[in-house]
Design a protein around this motif. Sequence first.
Motif, PDB file in Angstrom:
ATOM      1  N   HIS A  68       0.194   3.880  -1.634  1.00  0.00           N
ATOM      2  CA  HIS A  68       0.798   2.795  -0.853  1.00  0.00           C
ATOM      3  C   HIS A  68       0.272   1.481  -1.418  1.00  0.00           C
ATOM      4  O   HIS A  68      -0.928   1.236  -1.405  1.00  0.00           O
ATOM      5  CB  HIS A  68       0.430   2.939   0.624  1.00  0.00           C
ATOM      6  CG  HIS A  68       1.292   2.123   1.538  1.00  0.00           C
ATOM      7  ND1 HIS A  68       1.492   0.777   1.353  1.00  0.00           N
ATOM      8  CD2 HIS A  68       2.041   2.464   2.621  1.00  0.00           C
ATOM      9  CE1 HIS A  68       2.306   0.325   2.304  1.00  0.00           C
ATOM     10  NE2 HIS A  68       2.655   1.327   3.082  1.00  0.00           N
ATOM     11  N   HIS A 108       5.863  -2.507   0.978  1.00  0.00           N
ATOM     12  CA  HIS A 108       6.553  -3.289   2.002  1.00  0.00           C
ATOM     13  C   HIS A 108       7.251  -4.455   1.311  1.00  0.00           C
ATOM     14  O   HIS A 108       6.588  -5.237   0.621  1.00  0.00           O
ATOM     15  CB  HIS A 108       5.559  -3.840   3.024  1.00  0.00           C
ATOM     16  CG  HIS A 108       4.825  -2.775   3.781  1.00  0.00           C
ATOM     17  ND1 HIS A 108       3.822  -3.061   4.686  1.00  0.00           N
ATOM     18  CD2 HIS A 108       4.955  -1.426   3.781  1.00  0.00           C
ATOM     19  CE1 HIS A 108       3.374  -1.924   5.214  1.00  0.00           C
ATOM     20  NE2 HIS A 108       4.030  -0.913   4.669  1.00  0.00           N
ATOM     21  N   GLU A 150       9.908   0.251   1.776  1.00  0.00           N
ATOM     22  CA  GLU A 150       9.808   0.899   3.087  1.00  0.00           C
ATOM     23  C   GLU A 150      10.612   0.174   4.163  1.00  0.00           C
ATOM     24  O   GLU A 150      10.687  -1.051   4.173  1.00  0.00           O
ATOM     25  CB  GLU A 150       8.317   0.931   3.480  1.00  0.00           C
ATOM     26  CG  GLU A 150       8.036   1.555   4.828  1.00  0.00           C
ATOM     27  CD  GLU A 150       6.536   1.716   5.085  1.00  0.00           C
ATOM     28  OE1 GLU A 150       5.732   1.649   4.129  1.00  0.00           O
ATOM     29  OE2 GLU A 150       6.184   1.909   6.255  1.00  0.00           O
ATOM     30  N   HIS A 219       7.859   8.367   6.131  1.00  0.00           N
ATOM     31  CA  HIS A 219       6.670   8.178   6.960  1.00  0.00           C
ATOM     32  C   HIS A 219       7.087   8.561   8.369  1.00  0.00           C
ATOM     33  O   HIS A 219       8.084   8.036   8.880  1.00  0.00           O
ATOM     34  CB  HIS A 219       6.222   6.712   6.968  1.00  0.00           C
ATOM     35  CG  HIS A 219       5.514   6.293   5.716  1.00  0.00           C
ATOM     36  ND1 HIS A 219       5.191   4.990   5.448  1.00  0.00           N
ATOM     37  CD2 HIS A 219       5.044   7.014   4.670  1.00  0.00           C
ATOM     38  CE1 HIS A 219       4.558   4.914   4.284  1.00  0.00           C
ATOM     39  NE2 HIS A 219       4.467   6.134   3.788  1.00  0.00           N
ATOM     40  N   GLU A 264       1.371   9.118   9.421  1.00  0.00           N
ATOM     41  CA  GLU A 264       0.485   7.945   9.539  1.00  0.00           C
ATOM     42  C   GLU A 264      -0.055   7.838  10.954  1.00  0.00           C
ATOM     43  O   GLU A 264      -0.308   6.746  11.456  1.00  0.00           O
ATOM     44  CB  GLU A 264       1.256   6.673   9.184  1.00  0.00           C
ATOM     45  CG  GLU A 264       1.606   6.553   7.712  1.00  0.00           C
ATOM     46  CD  GLU A 264       2.248   5.208   7.377  1.00  0.00           C
ATOM     47  OE1 GLU A 264       3.033   4.702   8.190  1.00  0.00           O
ATOM     48  OE2 GLU A 264       1.950   4.674   6.301  1.00  0.00           O
TER      49      GLU A 264
HETATM   50 ZN   LIG Z   1       3.841   1.178   4.962  1.00  0.00          ZN
END
Ligand SMILES: [Zn+2]
Length: 285
Positions: A68, A108, A150, A219, A264
Amino acid sequence: MAKFGPSGNCDLFYEQGFKTSLDAPKWLKNRGLSAYEYPFSRGFNVSEFVAQTLGEKCKENDITLSVHAPYYINFANPDDEFVEKSFNYIFTSLKYLNIMKGERCVFHPGTCGKLSREEAFELLKKRIKELVKRIYESGIDMSNILLCPETMGKSMQLGTYQEVAELCTYADYLVPTLDFGHINSLLQGKLKTEEDFEEIIKYLIDKIGIDKVKKVHIHFSKIMYGDKGEIKHLTMEDTEYGPEFEPLAKVLKKYDIHPVIISESHGTQAEDANLLKDIYDNTNV
Ligand SMILES: [Zn+2]
């Protein structure tokens, strides 16, 4: 086959006396998991030697590795100097991913800041096209790597599933990270039935094609939300906010989609990855 795993190391991992991520791949394999997301969320906190060793241990234990990229990325920032940092964060993430022999890099895309959503999204699209151009010019071999913007959970952030789908039309290696907790937060909890999930999958198939949808990164966590979207990550024990995984598992099987699914959850991400896997394994369509 869908692959399941945690983001980073859960509390249980440390409670059992493990101290380093290098122990994670074997630990995950012993739990029947097959994916691991390494968070560079707050920066690149690992040496190249450790990264390489982690990659080798993931290979030995059949763990698919993703990273990430840092949270500081904002490709919609009007300041060109600031955006250079965002490009650098992606390139450094890709460098580590290559050292780790990992397969996916999640990031992101950006936030609106003081711009209108339309202005910010225009800027974001321009920058992602620039990113594709720079990756091409850098000569990085992207044939075994996916770069995964994302879907985001706060109303000020860019990254609705429609916006992410648009970005993913710019290169073969751009594939969505669908964070269903985020999507549910933005929709104020409206992600409930199989049809609700199917609507998103159908939209994506129409926009980016079934081959890409089959490779999506996911996710999945339950997330508390308010008027402005995401507030905080919960665990699968939550019964108030959702979303539930069962209806999504049905849609994934119905469309023969084989994602990497990362939990997550707050503190219980490995246990919850196992829970998601159990639900998936027991889903029939
Ligand atoms: Zn993220």
